[in-house]
Design an enzyme around this catalytic site. Sequence first.
Site, PDB file in Angstrom:
ATOM      1  N   THR A 171      19.336 -39.145 -40.894  1.00  0.00           N
ATOM      2  CA  THR A 171      18.832 -40.465 -41.754  1.00  0.00           C
ATOM      3  C   THR A 171      18.117 -41.609 -41.014  1.00  0.00           C
ATOM      4  O   THR A 171      19.123 -41.739 -40.016  1.00  0.00           O
ATOM      5  CB  THR A 171      20.599 -40.605 -43.176  1.00  0.00           C
ATOM      6  N   TYR A 209      35.662 -26.329 -22.219  1.00  0.00           N
ATOM      7  CA  TYR A 209      34.499 -25.971 -23.608  1.00  0.00           C
ATOM      8  C   TYR A 209      33.841 -24.815 -22.689  1.00  0.00           C
ATOM      9  O   TYR A 209      32.977 -24.451 -21.924  1.00  0.00           O
ATOM     10  CB  TYR A 209      33.915 -27.005 -22.914  1.00  0.00           C
ATOM     11  N   LYS A 250      32.133 -22.142 -27.267  1.00  0.00           N
ATOM     12  CA  LYS A 250      30.678 -22.410 -27.929  1.00  0.00           C
ATOM     13  C   LYS A 250      30.013 -21.018 -28.464  1.00  0.00           C
ATOM     14  O   LYS A 250      29.758 -19.962 -26.982  1.00  0.00           O
ATOM     15  CB  LYS A 250      30.206 -22.665 -27.395  1.00  0.00           C
ATOM     16  N   ASN A 295      28.375 -23.193 -34.510  1.00  0.00           N
ATOM     17  CA  ASN A 295      26.855 -23.912 -34.312  1.00  0.00           C
ATOM     18  C   ASN A 295      26.376 -23.690 -35.933  1.00  0.00           C
ATOM     19  O   ASN A 295      24.824 -23.155 -35.871  1.00  0.00           O
ATOM     20  CB  ASN A 295      26.146 -24.282 -33.763  1.00  0.00           C
ATOM     21  N   ASN A 338      30.725 -30.713 -36.774  1.00  0.00           N
ATOM     22  CA  ASN A 338      30.045 -32.154 -35.818  1.00  0.00           C
ATOM     23  C   ASN A 338      29.051 -32.099 -36.213  1.00  0.00           C
ATOM     24  O   ASN A 338      28.034 -32.325 -35.840  1.00  0.00           O
ATOM     25  CB  ASN A 338      30.067 -32.218 -34.742  1.00  0.00           C
ATOM     26  N   HIS A 352      34.177 -34.309 -30.660  1.00  0.00           N
ATOM     27  CA  HIS A 352      32.954 -34.285 -29.855  1.00  0.00           C
ATOM     28  C   HIS A 352      32.296 -34.202 -28.935  1.00  0.00           C
ATOM     29  O   HIS A 352      32.188 -35.366 -28.632  1.00  0.00           O
ATOM     30  CB  HIS A 352      31.141 -34.165 -31.654  1.00  0.00           C
ATOM     31  N   ARG A 395      14.974 -32.960 -25.071  1.00  0.00           N
ATOM     32  CA  ARG A 395      16.072 -31.529 -25.092  1.00  0.00           C
ATOM     33  C   ARG A 395      15.417 -30.767 -26.204  1.00  0.00           C
ATOM     34  O   ARG A 395      15.609 -30.915 -27.592  1.00  0.00           O
ATOM     35  CB  ARG A 395      17.845 -32.112 -25.694  1.00  0.00           C
TER      36      ARG A 395
HETATM   37  O1  GKR Z   1      25.932 -28.201 -25.446  1.00  0.00           O
HETATM   38  O2  GKR Z   1      24.993 -27.035 -26.250  1.00  0.00           O
HETATM   39  C1  GKR Z   1      25.585 -27.806 -26.404  1.00  0.00           C
HETATM   40  C2  GKR Z   1      26.887 -27.725 -27.558  1.00  0.00           C
HETATM   41  O3  GKR Z   1      26.160 -26.828 -28.948  1.00  0.00           O
HETATM   42  C3  GKR Z   1      26.616 -29.126 -28.135  1.00  0.00           C
HETATM   43  O4  GKR Z   1      25.208 -29.287 -28.491  1.00  0.00           O
HETATM   44  C4  GKR Z   1      27.195 -29.283 -29.237  1.00  0.00           C
HETATM   45  O5  GKR Z   1      26.873 -30.526 -30.056  1.00  0.00           O
HETATM   46  O6  GKR Z   1      28.997 -29.177 -28.486  1.00  0.00           O
HETATM   47  C5  GKR Z   1      28.284 -29.143 -29.207  1.00  0.00           C
HETATM   48  C6  GKR Z   1      29.531 -28.983 -30.645  1.00  0.00           C
HETATM   49  O7  GKR Z   1      30.159 -29.301 -30.576  1.00  0.00           O
HETATM   50  O8  GKR Z   1      28.669 -28.823 -31.239  1.00  0.00           O
HETATM   51 MG    MG Z   2      30.344 -28.264 -32.660  1.00  0.00          MG
END
Ligand code: GKR
Ligand code: MG
Length: 413
Positions: free
Chosen positions: A95, A140, A184, A214, A260, A311, A393
């Site tokens: 936003t 992580y 992740k 995600n 997040n 995050h 990115r």
């Molecule tokens: O670095 O690929 C990544 C993560 O997926 C990151 O971009 C995320 O914003 O770490 C993050 C998350 O917790 O969603």
């Molecule tokens: Mg996340």
Amino acid sequence: MTVTPVAFPDPPLLNSAGVHQPWALRAIVQVRSADGAVGLGETYGDAPHLSLLTRAAAALKNVDIFDLSGLVRTVARAIGAVDVPDRHGLTGGSTTAKTLAKVVAPFEVALLDLQGQAIGRPVHDLLGGKVRDRVPFSAYLFYKWAGHPGAAPDGWGPALDPDGIVAQARTLIDRYGFQSIKLKGGVFPPDEEIAAIRALRDAFSGLPLRLDPNAAWTPETSVKVAEQTDGLLEYLEDPTGGLSGMAEVAALAPMPLATNMCVVAFADLPEAVRRNAVQVVLADHHYWGGLRACAELAAICRTWGIGVSMHSNSHLGISLAAMVHLAASTPVLTYAADTHTPWQDGVDVVADPLPITGGAVTVPDRPGLGVTLDQDALARLHENYLRCGITERDDTTYRQRFEPGYVKRRPRW
Ligand code: GKR
Ligand code: MG
């Protein structure tokens, strides 16, 4: 005011948007005060954001380092009402308010750094004083390729199945002593990611585990995964997209849901509370508007019994220091914070990065943030930026280069 875009090598880490490109981008903000002290801030380096930072920096030339409200007003005037979304969408919707918060944040951190240096106190004192001496971080874990296609393997090894994930966790824990693990997800079908979580549980029996796909799953899939990981996860992060889907899952999931992606600005909080959609919010000063905004967020979360974690995106040592000061002074931030630091393999713009040992960073008590810019490293990383050819990115397009049929789909399963 100086804003310098930088790039540093990044391994091919997979997520629900694609795969990390070979270079991660950041922007380094330096604010030089009249007496020659330098305050530091760090933020995203994507081109649209960079142009707003540059506009803001030009308008902030004579800012009073203690006038943080004036900082917000000046930046708002300088950039106008613009809305600049992330192309990858990994930190939720965007936003005009969130765009402003993102531009303000690195300048706020730099001014707090300067304030601390001016009065000889650490930034955590400016945020109310530290409530902990050590800030824990989580390992992580990412599914990843052995190396970027066409380049040599990167030394981390591939991680494409439960054994690879356990091996990666072992490497990270051996090097940094992490006491908590985040995977992740959103990369492989949910059953494979559940298998990885079970393998982590078997290998590291006492450590809290989290899984973050995600928003790769529908609410139905999310509920199934939640049931099958009952007793295994400290929290499940963004299993599905949007507050209404999260609320549906939260009503049935045995563990707390964290986000997040669907609570990313103050305007998201009333509905999140009303629906009980999330039980943990991941603070990130880079898009909440700075360290003080995150302290406000934490107070609201405390009021409503919502937990707070932290995050991270790919980042360098200025961001790590800012995160440490914030976590040190935020009582309700009781979870180990996320960090991408290990993936940067020691590359940094600061001369004295805060070390992670025993899974935590000892909170520095030096004035300001407690880190200093390494000007040679800044020049090298800026040179990387100029040469790398990446200005924004884009995990999806990069993955499509090697898998032409790949489509970013959220939800996918
Ligand atoms: O670095 O690929 C990544 C993560 O997926 C990151 O971009 C995320 O914003 O770490 C993050 C998350 O917790 O969603
Ligand atoms: Mg996340």
